[in-house]
Design a protein around this motif. Structure first.
Motif, PDB file in Angstrom:
ATOM      1  N   GLY A  91       0.546  -0.818   0.154  1.00 48.09           N
ATOM      2  CA  GLY A  91       0.117  -0.100  -0.689  1.00 48.09           C
ATOM      3  C   GLY A  91       0.865   1.580   0.138  1.00 48.09           C
ATOM      4  N   TYR A  92       0.889   2.238   0.625  1.00 43.66           N
ATOM      5  CA  TYR A  92       0.964   3.587   0.965  1.00 43.66           C
ATOM      6  C   TYR A  92       2.716   3.113   1.496  1.00 43.66           C
ATOM      7  CZ  TYR A  92      -3.633   5.497  -0.322  1.00 43.66           C
ATOM      8  OH  TYR A  92      -4.788   5.992  -0.421  1.00 43.66           O
ATOM      9  N   TYR A  93       3.345   4.332   1.046  1.00 46.67           N
ATOM     10  CA  TYR A  93       4.487   4.693   1.804  1.00 46.67           C
ATOM     11  C   TYR A  93       5.612   3.169   1.597  1.00 46.67           C
ATOM     12  CZ  TYR A  93       2.370   9.316   2.079  1.00 46.67           C
ATOM     13  OH  TYR A  93       1.186  10.214   1.374  1.00 46.67           O
ATOM     14  N   CYS A  94       5.837   3.013   1.130  1.00 46.69           N
ATOM     15  CA  CYS A  94       6.464   1.266   1.231  1.00 46.69           C
ATOM     16  C   CYS A  94       7.763   2.018   1.215  1.00 46.69           C
ATOM     17  CB  CYS A  94       6.202   0.295   0.651  1.00 46.69           C
ATOM     18  SG  CYS A  94       7.425  -1.213   0.139  1.00 46.69           S
ATOM     19  N   ALA A  95       8.845   1.566   1.437  1.00 49.48           N
ATOM     20  CA  ALA A  95      10.168   1.592   2.010  1.00 49.48           C
ATOM     21  C   ALA A  95       9.912   3.189   2.066  1.00 49.48           C
ATOM     22  CB  ALA A  95      10.593   1.455   0.877  1.00 49.48           C
ATOM     23  N   GLY A  96       9.518   4.332   2.714  1.00 54.30           N
ATOM     24  CA  GLY A  96       9.515   5.438   3.070  1.00 54.30           C
ATOM     25  C   GLY A  96      11.016   5.586   3.508  1.00 54.30           C
ATOM     26  N   MET A  97      11.949   6.963   3.507  1.00 51.71           N
ATOM     27  CA  MET A  97      12.715   7.155   4.175  1.00 51.71           C
ATOM     28  C   MET A  97      14.026   5.780   4.243  1.00 51.71           C
ATOM     29  SD  MET A  97      10.955   8.198   7.653  1.00 51.71           S
ATOM     30  CE  MET A  97       9.775   7.312   7.694  1.00 51.71           C
ATOM     31  N   ASN A  98      14.240   5.407   3.403  1.00 57.66           N
ATOM     32  CA  ASN A  98      15.246   3.879   2.770  1.00 57.66           C
ATOM     33  C   ASN A  98      16.531   4.560   3.176  1.00 57.66           C
ATOM     34  OD1 ASN A  98      15.679   1.032   2.606  1.00 57.66           O
ATOM     35  ND2 ASN A  98      16.594   1.537   1.157  1.00 57.66           N
ATOM     36  N   LYS A  99      17.325   4.322   3.584  1.00 59.40           N
ATOM     37  CA  LYS A  99      18.482   4.054   4.145  1.00 59.40           C
ATOM     38  C   LYS A  99      19.354   3.292   4.359  1.00 59.40           C
ATOM     39  CE  LYS A  99      21.311   7.488   6.637  1.00 59.40           C
ATOM     40  NZ  LYS A  99      22.121   8.567   7.717  1.00 59.40           N
ATOM     41  N   HIS A 100      20.096   2.726   3.345  1.00 60.18           N
ATOM     42  CA  HIS A 100      20.902   1.926   2.562  1.00 60.18           C
ATOM     43  C   HIS A 100      20.094   0.452   2.199  1.00 60.18           C
ATOM     44  CE1 HIS A 100      24.350   4.002   5.104  1.00 60.18           C
ATOM     45  NE2 HIS A 100      23.121   4.019   5.662  1.00 60.18           N
ATOM     46  N   ASN A 152       2.236  -4.970  -7.114  1.00 60.42           N
ATOM     47  CA  ASN A 152       2.333  -2.959  -7.481  1.00 60.42           C
ATOM     48  C   ASN A 152       2.381  -2.487  -6.259  1.00 60.42           C
ATOM     49  OD1 ASN A 152       1.676  -3.474  -9.744  1.00 60.42           O
ATOM     50  ND2 ASN A 152       0.074  -3.950  -9.362  1.00 60.42           N
ATOM     51  N   ALA A 153       2.502  -1.379  -6.258  1.00 60.39           N
ATOM     52  CA  ALA A 153       2.662  -0.496  -4.281  1.00 60.39           C
ATOM     53  C   ALA A 153       2.067   0.903  -4.657  1.00 60.39           C
ATOM     54  CB  ALA A 153       4.055  -0.062  -4.881  1.00 60.39           C
ATOM     55  N   GLY A 154       1.790   1.657  -3.928  1.00 63.55           N
ATOM     56  CA  GLY A 154       0.793   2.543  -3.335  1.00 63.55           C
ATOM     57  C   GLY A 154       1.082   3.858  -3.858  1.00 63.55           C
ATOM     58  N   VAL A 155       0.188   4.618  -3.191  1.00 65.79           N
ATOM     59  CA  VAL A 155       1.304   5.833  -2.938  1.00 65.79           C
ATOM     60  C   VAL A 155       2.087   6.268  -2.369  1.00 65.79           C
ATOM     61  CG1 VAL A 155       0.097   8.743  -2.235  1.00 65.79           C
ATOM     62  CG2 VAL A 155      -1.252   7.308  -3.670  1.00 65.79           C
ATOM     63  N   GLY A 156       2.945   6.879  -2.348  1.00 65.27           N
ATOM     64  CA  GLY A 156       4.365   7.206  -2.039  1.00 65.27           C
ATOM     65  C   GLY A 156       5.685   6.358  -1.642  1.00 65.27           C
ATOM     66  N   LEU A 157       5.399   5.181  -2.965  1.00 65.77           N
ATOM     67  CA  LEU A 157       6.750   4.450  -2.776  1.00 65.77           C
ATOM     68  C   LEU A 157       8.245   4.883  -2.264  1.00 65.77           C
ATOM     69  CD1 LEU A 157       7.758   1.597  -3.409  1.00 65.77           C
ATOM     70  CD2 LEU A 157       7.762   2.005  -5.493  1.00 65.77           C
ATOM     71  N   ALA A 158       9.041   4.892  -1.174  1.00 62.66           N
ATOM     72  CA  ALA A 158      10.527   5.196  -1.202  1.00 62.66           C
ATOM     73  C   ALA A 158      10.330   6.392  -1.185  1.00 62.66           C
ATOM     74  CB  ALA A 158      11.167   4.555  -2.348  1.00 62.66           C
ATOM     75  N   GLU A 159       9.336   7.135  -0.630  1.00 59.49           N
ATOM     76  CA  GLU A 159       9.390   8.472  -0.199  1.00 59.49           C
ATOM     77  C   GLU A 159      10.573   8.879   0.770  1.00 59.49           C
ATOM     78  OE1 GLU A 159       8.331  11.618   2.125  1.00 59.49           O
ATOM     79  OE2 GLU A 159       8.316   9.726   2.509  1.00 59.49           O
ATOM     80  N   ASN A 160      10.880  10.279   0.030  1.00 60.89           N
ATOM     81  CA  ASN A 160      12.111  10.664   1.035  1.00 60.89           C
ATOM     82  C   ASN A 160      12.794   9.837   1.462  1.00 60.89           C
ATOM     83  OD1 ASN A 160      12.604  13.102   2.208  1.00 60.89           O
ATOM     84  ND2 ASN A 160      12.276  12.175   4.311  1.00 60.89           N
ATOM     85  N   GLN A 165       0.617   7.193  -7.365  1.00 57.74           N
ATOM     86  CA  GLN A 165       1.191   8.523  -7.714  1.00 57.74           C
ATOM     87  C   GLN A 165       2.636   9.109  -6.626  1.00 57.74           C
ATOM     88  OE1 GLN A 165      -1.807  11.459  -7.379  1.00 57.74           O
ATOM     89  NE2 GLN A 165      -3.505  10.340  -6.993  1.00 57.74           N
ATOM     90  N   ALA A 166       3.066   9.636  -7.322  1.00 57.91           N
ATOM     91  CA  ALA A 166       4.436  10.400  -6.090  1.00 57.91           C
ATOM     92  C   ALA A 166       5.775   9.333  -5.374  1.00 57.91           C
ATOM     93  CB  ALA A 166       3.843  11.015  -4.756  1.00 57.91           C
ATOM     94  N   ALA A 167       5.558   8.390  -6.725  1.00 58.99           N
ATOM     95  CA  ALA A 167       6.557   7.551  -5.948  1.00 58.99           C
ATOM     96  C   ALA A 167       7.783   8.374  -6.830  1.00 58.99           C
ATOM     97  CB  ALA A 167       6.734   6.414  -7.589  1.00 58.99           C
ATOM     98  N   GLY A 168       8.644   8.434  -5.009  1.00 59.28           N
ATOM     99  CA  GLY A 168      10.191   9.152  -4.938  1.00 59.28           C
ATOM    100  C   GLY A 168      10.026  10.018  -4.903  1.00 59.28           C
ATOM    101  N   ALA A 169       8.892  10.390  -3.958  1.00 57.03           N
ATOM    102  CA  ALA A 169       8.952  12.413  -3.832  1.00 57.03           C
ATOM    103  C   ALA A 169       9.372  12.411  -2.784  1.00 57.03           C
ATOM    104  CB  ALA A 169       7.692  12.711  -3.364  1.00 57.03           C
ATOM    105  N   THR A 170      10.492  13.646  -3.053  1.00 58.72           N
ATOM    106  CA  THR A 170      11.056  14.142  -2.391  1.00 58.72           C
ATOM    107  C   THR A 170      12.512  13.580  -1.748  1.00 58.72           C
ATOM    108  OG1 THR A 170      10.411  13.666  -0.306  1.00 58.72           O
ATOM    109  CG2 THR A 170       9.294  14.894  -1.181  1.00 58.72           C
ATOM    110  N   ALA A 171      12.861  12.091  -2.555  1.00 58.65           N
ATOM    111  CA  ALA A 171      14.227  11.880  -1.686  1.00 58.65           C
ATOM    112  C   ALA A 171      15.113  11.826  -2.148  1.00 58.65           C
ATOM    113  CB  ALA A 171      13.681   9.700  -3.010  1.00 58.65           C
ATOM    114  N   HIS A 172      15.707  12.013  -1.669  1.00 62.43           N
ATOM    115  CA  HIS A 172      17.526  12.574  -1.529  1.00 62.43           C
ATOM    116  C   HIS A 172      18.376  11.802  -2.479  1.00 62.43           C
ATOM    117  CE1 HIS A 172      16.971  16.113   1.391  1.00 62.43           C
ATOM    118  NE2 HIS A 172      15.919  15.420   1.644  1.00 62.43           N
ATOM    119  N   CYS A 177       5.377  11.342 -10.580  1.00 59.47           N
ATOM    120  CA  CYS A 177       6.600  10.544 -10.058  1.00 59.47           C
ATOM    121  C   CYS A 177       7.641  11.672 -10.051  1.00 59.47           C
ATOM    122  CB  CYS A 177       6.680   9.628 -10.902  1.00 59.47           C
ATOM    123  SG  CYS A 177       7.843   8.924 -11.362  1.00 59.47           S
ATOM    124  N   GLY A 178       8.259  11.378  -9.227  1.00 60.63           N
ATOM    125  CA  GLY A 178       9.641  12.223  -8.300  1.00 60.63           C
ATOM    126  C   GLY A 178       9.822  13.609  -8.126  1.00 60.63           C
TER     127      GLY A 178
END
Length: 228
Positions: free
Chosen positions: A57-66, A74-82, A96-103, A117-118
């Motif tokens: 669903g939403y925000y899977c792997a959000g804020m991932n580091k390392h 499939n993945a919901g909204v905000g995949l890998a967000e930040n 929607q918003a895959a990779g949003a704000t990702a650094h 996206c992005g």
């Protein structure tokens, strides 16, 4: 390497994420029956590999580091967000918003990615093997977005210094986004991103067009007021 298996049919997402955060020495995980649950594998901060067998669903792997996160579905909204670093790979489509704000790090979508996206990407590399929806790379500040298919309307609206590569058609360009010359250094950069996504030799970098900022909206000017 031993694999620790967590079944979300019998465990909660809170229990899964708690285990992932607490047991940083265990480097391989398998998640069963995700069933579209939200915030799976969020906030990881260790070089682990997490394989998720099913849709999320939403925000899977959000804020991932390392970490390296593979989603077989499939993945919901905000995949890998930040996300900050590491790798997130979805074998299906992303909402929607895959990779949003990702650094940083690498996000790979084997299917299509929906709108935005992005959005506001700040250094991540995103590779979409299908197409992307409207308003993608809105206010994108740094990093690369590579699309093997088509891009929807208003690509790169209010873009800063991110670099966009699209092989297919573009519905329209957003404010301050223009097509730019594809020089040798850009082809080399693109090849490196495709190689990182496992696509080296699968596509020709000469088939892509490059888009970026016209740099006319960096500072307010009354002549550009209609574009803000």
């Amino acid at each position: 390497m031993t694999t620790r298996v967590i079944d979300l049919a019998t465990n909660t997402v809170r229990e899964l994420n708690g285990a992932l955060h607490a047991d940083k020495a265990h480097l391989h995980w398998q998640v069963l029956n995700p069933a579209g649950r939200h915030a799976i594998a969020a906030g990881l901060d260790a070089p682990a590999t997490v394989e998720i067998d099913g849709h999320v669903g939403y925000y899977c792997a959000g804020m991932n580091k390392h970490a390296s996160v593979l989603i077989r579905g499939n993945a919901g909204v905000g995949l890998a967000e930040n996300m900050m670093s590491g790798r997130v790979h979805v074998t299906g489509d992303a909402s929607q918003a895959a990779g949003a704000t990702a650094h940083g790090g690498l996000l790979v979508v084997d299917g299509n990615a929906s709108a935005r996206c992005g959005i506001s990407m700040k250094g991540v590399d995103i590779v979409v093997k299908g197409s992307i929806g409207h308003m993608s790379a809105f206010m994108a500040q740094a990093g690369t977005l590579t699309v093997l298919g088509d891009a929807g309307e208003s690509l790169g609206d209010s873009i800063y210094e991110a670099r966009l590569f699209v092989r297919g058609s573009v519905g329209s360009l957003g404010a301050d986004c223009i097509e730019k010359e594809m020089r040798d250094e850009h082809k080399a950069l693109l090849f490196g991103k495709l190689e990182a996504a496992g696509l080296a030799g699968a596509v020709d970098v000469s088939d892509f067009r490059r888009y970026g900022s016209a740099r006319t909206l960096y500072h307010f000017h009354v002549d550009n007021v209609g574009a803000y």
